[in-house]
Motif scaffolding. Sequence first.
Motif, PDB file in Angstrom:
ATOM      1  N   GLU A 213       0.824  -1.211   0.000  1.00  0.00           N
ATOM      2  CA  GLU A 213       0.000   0.000   0.000  1.00  0.00           C
ATOM      3  C   GLU A 213       0.855   1.256   0.000  1.00  0.00           C
ATOM      4  OE1 GLU A 213      -2.379   1.587   3.576  1.00  0.00           O
ATOM      5  OE2 GLU A 213      -3.884   0.535   2.386  1.00  0.00           O
ATOM      6  N   ASP A 214       1.941   1.240   0.753  1.00  0.00           N
ATOM      7  CA  ASP A 214       2.795   2.427   0.862  1.00  0.00           C
ATOM      8  C   ASP A 214       3.688   2.606  -0.366  1.00  0.00           C
ATOM      9  OD1 ASP A 214       1.718   2.879   3.388  1.00  0.00           O
ATOM     10  OD2 ASP A 214       3.232   1.614   4.363  1.00  0.00           O
ATOM     11  N   GLN A 215       4.258   1.493  -0.857  1.00  0.00           N
ATOM     12  CA  GLN A 215       5.190   1.600  -1.980  1.00  0.00           C
ATOM     13  C   GLN A 215       4.470   1.776  -3.316  1.00  0.00           C
ATOM     14  OE1 GLN A 215       5.251  -0.887   0.246  1.00  0.00           O
ATOM     15  NE2 GLN A 215       7.077  -0.402   1.465  1.00  0.00           N
ATOM     16  N   GLY A 216       3.305   1.140  -3.477  1.00  0.00           N
ATOM     17  CA  GLY A 216       2.605   1.184  -4.749  1.00  0.00           C
ATOM     18  C   GLY A 216       3.287   0.312  -5.792  1.00  0.00           C
ATOM     19  N   LYS A 217       2.802   0.383  -7.008  1.00  0.00           N
ATOM     20  CA  LYS A 217       3.379  -0.369  -8.125  1.00  0.00           C
ATOM     21  C   LYS A 217       3.592   0.576  -9.298  1.00  0.00           C
ATOM     22  CE  LYS A 217       1.327  -4.787  -6.755  1.00  0.00           C
ATOM     23  NZ  LYS A 217       2.588  -5.524  -6.531  1.00  0.00           N
ATOM     24  N   VAL A 218       4.527   0.229 -10.168  1.00  0.00           N
ATOM     25  CA  VAL A 218       4.967   1.139 -11.229  1.00  0.00           C
ATOM     26  C   VAL A 218       4.622   0.571 -12.598  1.00  0.00           C
ATOM     27  CG1 VAL A 218       6.953   2.278 -12.294  1.00  0.00           C
ATOM     28  CG2 VAL A 218       6.824   2.063  -9.801  1.00  0.00           C
ATOM     29  N   VAL A 219       4.078   1.437 -13.458  1.00  0.00           N
ATOM     30  CA  VAL A 219       3.890   1.139 -14.877  1.00  0.00           C
ATOM     31  C   VAL A 219       4.977   1.885 -15.641  1.00  0.00           C
ATOM     32  CG1 VAL A 219       2.354   1.317 -16.865  1.00  0.00           C
ATOM     33  CG2 VAL A 219       1.408   0.870 -14.608  1.00  0.00           C
ATOM     34  N   ARG A 220       5.750   1.167 -16.419  1.00  0.00           N
ATOM     35  CA  ARG A 220       6.861   1.774 -17.132  1.00  0.00           C
ATOM     36  C   ARG A 220       6.380   2.595 -18.328  1.00  0.00           C
ATOM     37  NH1 ARG A 220      10.543   2.137 -13.396  1.00  0.00           N
ATOM     38  NH2 ARG A 220      11.011   0.118 -12.421  1.00  0.00           N
ATOM     39  N   GLY A 221       7.137   3.650 -18.623  1.00  0.00           N
ATOM     40  CA  GLY A 221       6.763   4.550 -19.706  1.00  0.00           C
ATOM     41  C   GLY A 221       6.739   3.882 -21.069  1.00  0.00           C
ATOM     42  N   PHE A 222       7.651   2.920 -21.295  1.00  0.00           N
ATOM     43  CA  PHE A 222       7.684   2.276 -22.612  1.00  0.00           C
ATOM     44  C   PHE A 222       6.426   1.443 -22.845  1.00  0.00           C
ATOM     45  CE2 PHE A 222       9.444  -1.103 -19.983  1.00  0.00           C
ATOM     46  CZ  PHE A 222       8.919  -2.255 -20.545  1.00  0.00           C
ATOM     47  N   GLN A 223       5.820   0.914 -21.755  1.00  0.00           N
ATOM     48  CA  GLN A 223       4.570   0.173 -21.910  1.00  0.00           C
ATOM     49  C   GLN A 223       3.442   1.101 -22.348  1.00  0.00           C
ATOM     50  OE1 GLN A 223       5.020  -1.601 -17.781  1.00  0.00           O
ATOM     51  NE2 GLN A 223       4.188  -3.377 -18.842  1.00  0.00           N
ATOM     52  N   LEU A 224       3.416   2.302 -21.790  1.00  0.00           N
ATOM     53  CA  LEU A 224       2.397   3.278 -22.180  1.00  0.00           C
ATOM     54  C   LEU A 224       2.612   3.738 -23.619  1.00  0.00           C
ATOM     55  CD1 LEU A 224       2.408   5.345 -18.880  1.00  0.00           C
ATOM     56  CD2 LEU A 224       0.672   3.705 -19.604  1.00  0.00           C
ATOM     57  N   LYS A 225       3.859   3.875 -24.015  1.00  0.00           N
ATOM     58  CA  LYS A 225       4.151   4.292 -25.387  1.00  0.00           C
ATOM     59  C   LYS A 225       3.697   3.240 -26.388  1.00  0.00           C
ATOM     60  CE  LYS A 225       7.983   5.661 -28.406  1.00  0.00           C
ATOM     61  NZ  LYS A 225       9.443   5.930 -28.490  1.00  0.00           N
ATOM     62  N   LEU A 226       3.866   1.960 -26.050  1.00  0.00           N
ATOM     63  CA  LEU A 226       3.463   0.875 -26.950  1.00  0.00           C
ATOM     64  C   LEU A 226       1.957   0.627 -26.936  1.00  0.00           C
ATOM     65  CD1 LEU A 226       6.315  -1.715 -26.276  1.00  0.00           C
ATOM     66  CD2 LEU A 226       6.074  -0.166 -28.225  1.00  0.00           C
ATOM     67  N   GLY A 227       1.234   1.256 -26.010  1.00  0.00           N
ATOM     68  CA  GLY A 227      -0.211   1.086 -25.953  1.00  0.00           C
ATOM     69  C   GLY A 227      -0.660  -0.233 -25.363  1.00  0.00           C
ATOM     70  N   LYS A 228       0.255  -0.965 -24.748  1.00  0.00           N
ATOM     71  CA  LYS A 228      -0.092  -2.257 -24.167  1.00  0.00           C
ATOM     72  C   LYS A 228      -0.865  -2.070 -22.862  1.00  0.00           C
ATOM     73  CE  LYS A 228       2.151  -4.746 -27.227  1.00  0.00           C
ATOM     74  NZ  LYS A 228       1.453  -5.670 -28.152  1.00  0.00           N
ATOM     75  N   VAL A 229      -1.775  -3.006 -22.588  1.00  0.00           N
ATOM     76  CA  VAL A 229      -2.528  -2.968 -21.341  1.00  0.00           C
ATOM     77  C   VAL A 229      -1.621  -3.433 -20.202  1.00  0.00           C
ATOM     78  CG1 VAL A 229      -4.537  -3.833 -20.098  1.00  0.00           C
ATOM     79  CG2 VAL A 229      -4.684  -3.402 -22.552  1.00  0.00           C
ATOM     80  N   SER A 230      -1.506  -2.613 -19.169  1.00  0.00           N
ATOM     81  CA  SER A 230      -0.708  -2.959 -17.994  1.00  0.00           C
ATOM     82  C   SER A 230      -1.637  -3.420 -16.886  1.00  0.00           C
ATOM     83  CB  SER A 230       0.112  -1.751 -17.526  1.00  0.00           C
ATOM     84  OG  SER A 230       0.991  -1.321 -18.543  1.00  0.00           O
ATOM     85  N   ARG A 231      -1.332  -4.577 -16.301  1.00  0.00           N
ATOM     86  CA  ARG A 231      -2.145  -5.146 -15.220  1.00  0.00           C
ATOM     87  C   ARG A 231      -1.297  -5.221 -13.952  1.00  0.00           C
ATOM     88  NH1 ARG A 231      -3.185  -7.700 -20.020  1.00  0.00           N
ATOM     89  NH2 ARG A 231      -5.362  -8.081 -20.606  1.00  0.00           N
ATOM     90  N   LEU A 232      -1.712  -4.509 -12.919  1.00  0.00           N
ATOM     91  CA  LEU A 232      -0.985  -4.478 -11.648  1.00  0.00           C
ATOM     92  C   LEU A 232      -1.844  -5.153 -10.582  1.00  0.00           C
ATOM     93  CD1 LEU A 232       0.272  -0.786 -11.817  1.00  0.00           C
ATOM     94  CD2 LEU A 232       1.433  -2.849 -12.603  1.00  0.00           C
ATOM     95  N   ILE A 233      -1.308  -6.210  -9.970  1.00  0.00           N
ATOM     96  CA  ILE A 233      -2.070  -7.024  -9.024  1.00  0.00           C
ATOM     97  C   ILE A 233      -1.796  -6.553  -7.600  1.00  0.00           C
ATOM     98  CG2 ILE A 233      -2.463  -9.356  -8.170  1.00  0.00           C
ATOM     99  CD1 ILE A 233      -1.626 -10.403 -10.892  1.00  0.00           C
ATOM    100  N   PHE A 234      -2.879  -6.295  -6.849  1.00  0.00           N
ATOM    101  CA  PHE A 234      -2.790  -5.870  -5.452  1.00  0.00           C
ATOM    102  C   PHE A 234      -3.481  -6.918  -4.569  1.00  0.00           C
ATOM    103  CE2 PHE A 234      -2.334  -1.935  -7.781  1.00  0.00           C
ATOM    104  CZ  PHE A 234      -1.398  -1.215  -7.057  1.00  0.00           C
TER     105      PHE A 234
END
Length: 379
Positions: free
Chosen positions: A236-257
């Motif tokens: 909860e405190d650290q969170g999770k990161v989506v990398r910029g190159f994934q956003l540039k490629l338009g890929k769906v990023s899935r972050l599990i909590f």
Amino acid sequence: SIVCRLDSSGGAVQLPDTNISIHVPEEHVAPGDTQQISLKALLDPPLELNSDKCSTVSPVLEIKLSNMEVQSFLTLELKVSAELRSDIAQQSLVGIKCLRAEAKEGPYSLVPQTYMYGDVVQVKLDSLEPVMYIAMVAQGHNILSPATVWDYIYKKVTVGLYGPKHIHPSFKAVAAIFGHDCAPKTLLVTEVGQLVHNSAPVTLQLWGKQQFVLTRPQDLKICLFSNMTNYRVQDEDQGKVVRGFQLKLGKVSRLIFPISCQDSAQLSDFTLRLQVRDEGGAILSQYCVQTPQPAPKTGIKTTGPRRYLKKKEVPKIVLSPLAITCKYRTFQDRPVSSLKYGKLLKTVVRQSKNPYLLEYKKGDVMGLLSEEKIRLKGN
């Protein structure tokens, strides 16, 4: 996805929960004939459509047609998730365009007859094929490095929060980032790790979503918070990161909590707050969702094997005088000629399909009224 069959009267096919539709004019097919249209949104675009000079602003659409004997074109209407910047002097460098291909991976070519009304686009589709792939992109061929197409547009991305249909003492929520506004109602999620090797994908429900403007591809920090101390969100405190190159490629990023309940006796629905921060720590998006209710409690089920009465226990049954008389045949005493006997080689359990057959043990001797063969379950 959706599949619809239309006749010569025409009509429209709309992808559920989206602003994407196909308009079929009257007499598109001959009278008495039909056209079956399949429309599907693909979440991950091919690599060809996302680069420094091109960025997808809609999901890739898969369109399938059953009838090629057509007399008119089709009109595709959809909403794009970007707009051109008004503060850029050379707006002619970049435009919102429609690309088309016969295969998902391309190659893609320009569809010339495209009309924009704000963020709504209408595309005239002629030269129809049985399978077509359509994508809306922001594209500029004459962009000079280090500038990219992102410098000329306001692109919106969507962050959705997914979870199970009912919450449990321990469950997982998934934050997903989409490069468009078509967050599906359900999402397939496969965990990756040593403890869940070869695990089957799980279908999660959309709990909530929000769209926000992303000025450029960059690392985003996704945090998830619970409003109740009884529920703990891992990392909860650290969170999770989506990398910029994934956003540039338009890929769906899935972050599990992973989320766990500290006291399962107090299991109830609660509120989750999802927060998206940029590289500098500024909040780009933040919203709250209410989780579903816990799974309903079911009655206690017997897990032991069903017990049938043994032959020697049958005479001990005392029926109530109020019991309903069953319409079974009445046994009669009558002589039987040429009676044969048989000895059981195996124990036979009671059979549901033979109401008069009780339970017999190995070695029992019985009279045979018939030599007809029947299937029995034995030990």
